[in-house]
Motif scaffolding. Structure first.
Motif, PDB file in Angstrom:
ATOM      1  N   THR A 332      32.835  21.719   4.199  1.00 25.94           N
ATOM      2  CA  THR A 332      34.123  22.332   4.497  1.00 25.94           C
ATOM      3  C   THR A 332      33.978  23.276   5.681  1.00 25.94           C
ATOM      4  O   THR A 332      32.874  23.523   6.183  1.00 25.94           O
ATOM      5  CB  THR A 332      34.627  23.107   3.281  1.00 25.94           C
ATOM      6  OG1 THR A 332      33.691  24.162   3.007  1.00 25.94           O
ATOM      7  CG2 THR A 332      34.741  22.193   2.053  1.00 25.94           C
ATOM      8  N   VAL A 333      35.117  23.830   6.096  1.00 24.18           N
ATOM      9  CA  VAL A 333      35.098  24.812   7.173  1.00 24.18           C
ATOM     10  C   VAL A 333      34.229  25.999   6.774  1.00 24.18           C
ATOM     11  O   VAL A 333      33.463  26.550   7.580  1.00 24.18           O
ATOM     12  CB  VAL A 333      36.530  25.261   7.499  1.00 24.18           C
ATOM     13  CG1 VAL A 333      36.512  26.419   8.509  1.00 24.18           C
ATOM     14  CG2 VAL A 333      37.335  24.105   8.029  1.00 24.18           C
ATOM     15  N   GLU A 334      34.312  26.359   5.491  1.00 22.97           N
ATOM     16  CA  GLU A 334      33.525  27.497   5.034  1.00 22.97           C
ATOM     17  C   GLU A 334      32.024  27.196   5.128  1.00 22.97           C
ATOM     18  O   GLU A 334      31.228  28.086   5.477  1.00 22.97           O
ATOM     19  CB  GLU A 334      33.895  27.832   3.586  1.00 22.97           C
ATOM     20  CG  GLU A 334      35.294  28.428   3.408  1.00 22.97           C
ATOM     21  CD  GLU A 334      36.398  27.377   3.538  1.00 22.97           C
ATOM     22  OE1 GLU A 334      37.551  27.762   3.792  1.00 22.97           O
ATOM     23  OE2 GLU A 334      36.094  26.161   3.417  1.00 22.97           O
ATOM     24  N   VAL A 335      31.646  25.954   4.793  1.00 17.99           N
ATOM     25  CA  VAL A 335      30.232  25.599   4.856  1.00 17.99           C
ATOM     26  C   VAL A 335      29.741  25.631   6.304  1.00 17.99           C
ATOM     27  O   VAL A 335      28.655  26.136   6.608  1.00 17.99           O
ATOM     28  CB  VAL A 335      29.999  24.209   4.233  1.00 17.99           C
ATOM     29  CG1 VAL A 335      28.568  23.742   4.489  1.00 17.99           C
ATOM     30  CG2 VAL A 335      30.261  24.256   2.731  1.00 17.99           C
ATOM     31  N   ILE A 336      30.546  25.080   7.202  1.00 16.50           N
ATOM     32  CA  ILE A 336      30.166  25.102   8.617  1.00 16.50           C
ATOM     33  C   ILE A 336      30.055  26.538   9.117  1.00 16.50           C
ATOM     34  O   ILE A 336      29.137  26.893   9.870  1.00 16.50           O
ATOM     35  CB  ILE A 336      31.179  24.296   9.462  1.00 16.50           C
ATOM     36  CG1 ILE A 336      31.158  22.825   9.053  1.00 16.50           C
ATOM     37  CG2 ILE A 336      30.874  24.436  10.945  1.00 16.50           C
ATOM     38  CD1 ILE A 336      29.821  22.148   9.273  1.00 16.50           C
ATOM     39  N   GLU A 337      30.988  27.388   8.646  1.00 17.74           N
ATOM     40  CA  GLU A 337      30.936  28.789   9.050  1.00 17.74           C
ATOM     41  C   GLU A 337      29.661  29.456   8.535  1.00 17.74           C
ATOM     42  O   GLU A 337      29.005  30.226   9.243  1.00 17.74           O
ATOM     43  CB  GLU A 337      32.168  29.530   8.518  1.00 17.74           C
ATOM     44  CG  GLU A 337      32.194  31.021   8.848  1.00 17.74           C
ATOM     45  CD  GLU A 337      32.190  31.273  10.347  1.00 17.74           C
ATOM     46  OE1 GLU A 337      31.625  32.290  10.775  1.00 17.74           O
ATOM     47  OE2 GLU A 337      32.741  30.433  11.109  1.00 17.74           O
ATOM     48  N   GLU A 338      29.273  29.087   7.316  1.00 23.17           N
ATOM     49  CA  GLU A 338      28.034  29.642   6.754  1.00 23.17           C
ATOM     50  C   GLU A 338      26.824  29.202   7.581  1.00 23.17           C
ATOM     51  O   GLU A 338      25.910  30.004   7.851  1.00 23.17           O
ATOM     52  CB  GLU A 338      27.877  29.194   5.302  1.00 23.17           C
ATOM     53  CG  GLU A 338      26.644  29.792   4.618  1.00 23.17           C
ATOM     54  CD  GLU A 338      26.506  29.317   3.172  1.00 23.17           C
ATOM     55  OE1 GLU A 338      25.547  29.744   2.503  1.00 23.17           O
ATOM     56  OE2 GLU A 338      27.365  28.503   2.724  1.00 23.17           O
ATOM     57  N   LEU A 339      26.828  27.902   7.982  1.00 26.16           N
ATOM     58  CA  LEU A 339      25.733  27.417   8.815  1.00 26.16           C
ATOM     59  C   LEU A 339      25.655  28.204  10.115  1.00 26.16           C
ATOM     60  O   LEU A 339      24.552  28.562  10.594  1.00 26.16           O
ATOM     61  CB  LEU A 339      25.918  25.919   9.113  1.00 26.16           C
ATOM     62  CG  LEU A 339      25.647  24.956   7.965  1.00 26.16           C
ATOM     63  CD1 LEU A 339      26.066  23.530   8.360  1.00 26.16           C
ATOM     64  CD2 LEU A 339      24.158  24.965   7.596  1.00 26.16           C
ATOM     65  N   SER A 447      27.911  21.788  14.265  1.00 24.17           N
ATOM     66  CA  SER A 447      29.202  21.169  13.929  1.00 24.17           C
ATOM     67  C   SER A 447      28.961  19.762  13.392  1.00 24.17           C
ATOM     68  O   SER A 447      27.823  19.304  13.305  1.00 24.17           O
ATOM     69  CB  SER A 447      30.110  21.132  15.164  1.00 24.17           C
ATOM     70  OG  SER A 447      29.509  20.336  16.177  1.00 24.17           O
ATOM     71  N   LEU A 448      30.058  19.100  13.016  1.00 23.59           N
ATOM     72  CA  LEU A 448      29.949  17.695  12.581  1.00 23.59           C
ATOM     73  C   LEU A 448      29.971  16.778  13.794  1.00 23.59           C
ATOM     74  O   LEU A 448      30.779  16.979  14.711  1.00 23.59           O
ATOM     75  CB  LEU A 448      31.114  17.328  11.658  1.00 23.59           C
ATOM     76  CG  LEU A 448      31.225  18.126  10.356  1.00 23.59           C
ATOM     77  CD1 LEU A 448      32.409  17.630   9.550  1.00 23.59           C
ATOM     78  CD2 LEU A 448      29.951  18.027   9.555  1.00 23.59           C
TER      79      LEU A 448
END
Length: 471
Positions: A332-339, A447-448
């Motif tokens: 999710t956006v949150e997971v990407i933000e965490e990364l 990013s993806l």
């Protein structure tokens, strides 16, 4: 006609020679029967004879003609328009130019090599030839040089009317040169059998393939009573109903048109069965005993995790995911933000791509998050500030992104699930005019890789997620 027996004996020898050769070679032969006329007048000899061709057609005064069959010939084809002809003839002489004789017996044997101008299948057949012969008048004989010309009129491949004239030049001064004219009929016999099937080529509709007489020389390889050229399956015995093809499964569809020749099926399925009756033949039906739609390859719809991806296509059938990620969950956006919160803390040696040891724990945390999404392809981006040359910044950013990717490969992330690229100073997120802005621009982002995964971003996910790194 005391010497007629000699003529008959010579003719018999000619016929015997021709028959003997015909038995051993497949070459056309022709036998001719007719009458002949002998003329001594227009030969340019001493008186009482005339000049050459003088009164050439004066049949009443100069021609010696014996009523009835008086000439017999046998011809053998040599090839390329040439043939050899042997002829025997007999006559009764009473006219020598303008003089009259008592009856003298005339008989001759002649052999000539001839050329036919007939062409292929023509009916008009002019002929020229030359050869030699031997002529007897009573008991006196002499050799001759022969030149001949004539025309054959072919009414069929076997029968012709023929007219011919021959000049016979005597080699002996004691004998006279003369003309001999002939007219009669000619019968062609023998023939060529290229494939040796007993049917001559002229009658063989398949002259280069051994066949059967009942099929005009054409073969029936499978013995089903249908000749190969009309048999759609010439090497498999079949029936006339199916143009010579078999129907092994008995479904009314010949094997050559049956996609399932050993299993009875339906015409609309090209001879294949459809056990569940869903309109999809069993060979193409992934669920042949359960009716299902064509768009599901014949299987009934089933989606255990209710994520909109059928179980057969769901790479994570027990866990709800996204259609775009083949049924597996996406970050999710949150997971990407965490990364990216982790990635902005990655530190590199000054002006180098080597990662400082204190950042290894951070990178391991990034790897642990990536492992939770085994179907996702991540893209690692390297960025710099504008200090230094543009080419140097692009090279440094590319090498730093590659270093991060290499570390993560070592931490257990398959290299096929990560791409990396450096963008240098081309994508700043802050002003390069301040120290703080330049620090924000020096960063690594994760990013993806949507292009690699060939899908749009998952619902609610931002197109680009970025963050910074420290140096």
């Amino acid at each position: 006609m005391k010497h007629l027996s000699r003529f008959l004996l010579a003719s018999l020898c000619i016929l015997s020679f021709g028959a003997m050769q015909a038995q051993n070679e497949n070459n056309p032969w022709a036998v001719g029967l007719g009458i002949n006329a002998v003329d001594f007048y227009p030969t340019g000899e001493d008186a009482p004879l005339g000049e050459y061709f003088d009164e050439f057609f004066n049949t009443g005064d100069h021609w010696n003609v014996l009523p009835g069959i008086s000439r017999l010939s046998v011809a053998r084809n040599i090839g390329a328009g040439f043939y050899f002809e042997a002829a025997g003839s007999v006559n009764q002489l009473t006219k020598f130019g303008d003089d009259r004789w008592d009856d003298l017996t005339y008989y001759a044997l002649d052999g000539t090599f001839n050329y036919s101008f007939r062409g292929e299948d023509g009916w008009f057949d002019p002929v020229l030839g030359a050869g030699a012969g031997y002529t007897w008048v009573d008991d006196n004989g002499h050799a001759t040089f022969d030149g001949t010309g004539g025309i054959n009129f072919w009414f069929s491949d076997f029968f012709a009317l023929t007219v011919q004239t021959m000049y016979k030049h005597a080699f002996d001064d004691d004998y006279n040169s003369h003309w001999q004219h002939a007219a009669g009929i000619k019968f062609a016999m023998g023939g060529k059998d290229t494939d040796g099937d007993g049917v001559y080529d002229k009658d063989d509709e398949c002259p280069e393939e051994p066949g059967l007489a009942e099929f005009n020389g054409c073969p029936d390889s499978d013995g089903d009573g249908i000749e190969d050229r009309n048999d759609e399956c010439p090497m498999e015995a079949g029936t006339a109903e199916f143009n010579g093809c078999p129907d092994t499964d008995g479904d009314g569809i010949s094997d050559n048109k049956d996609e399932c020749p050993t299993v009875a099926g339906l015409a609309e399925m090209n001879g294949c069965p459809d056990a569940d009756g869903d309109g999809i033949k069993d060979s193409d039906d992934e669920c042949p005993n359960e009716a299902g739609p064509a768009e599901n390859n014949g299987c009934p719809w089933e989606d255990k995790d209710n994520d909109g991806v059928l179980d057969k296509d769901d790479e994570c059938p027990e866990v709800a995911g996204t259609v775009e990620n083949n049924g597996c969950p996406e970050p999710t956006v949150e997971v990407i933000e965490e990364l990216n919160e982790y990635s902005r803390t990655i530190l590199f040696d000054l002006n180098k791509s080597s990662i400082r040891s204190e950042s290894e724990e951070t990178l391991q945390s990034i790897a642990d998050i990536m492992k939770e999404y085994p179907q996702t392809i991540f893209h690692i981006e390297g960025h710099t500030d504008s200090t230094g040359s543009e080419s140097y910044n692009e090279k440094l950013s590319r090498e730093r992104a590659a270093s991060v990717r290499q570390f993560l490969i070592g931490a257990g992330i398959p290299e096929s699930r990560m791409t990396s690229e450096g963008y240098g100073e081309s994508q700043p997120i802050a002003s390069n005019n301040t120290a703080k802005g330049r620090q924000e621009n020096r960063r690594v982002e994760i990013s993806l890789d949507k292009e690699r995964q060939m899908k749009e971003p998952a619902e609610g996910q931002e197109q680009d997620t970025t963050d910074t790194d420290g140096e």
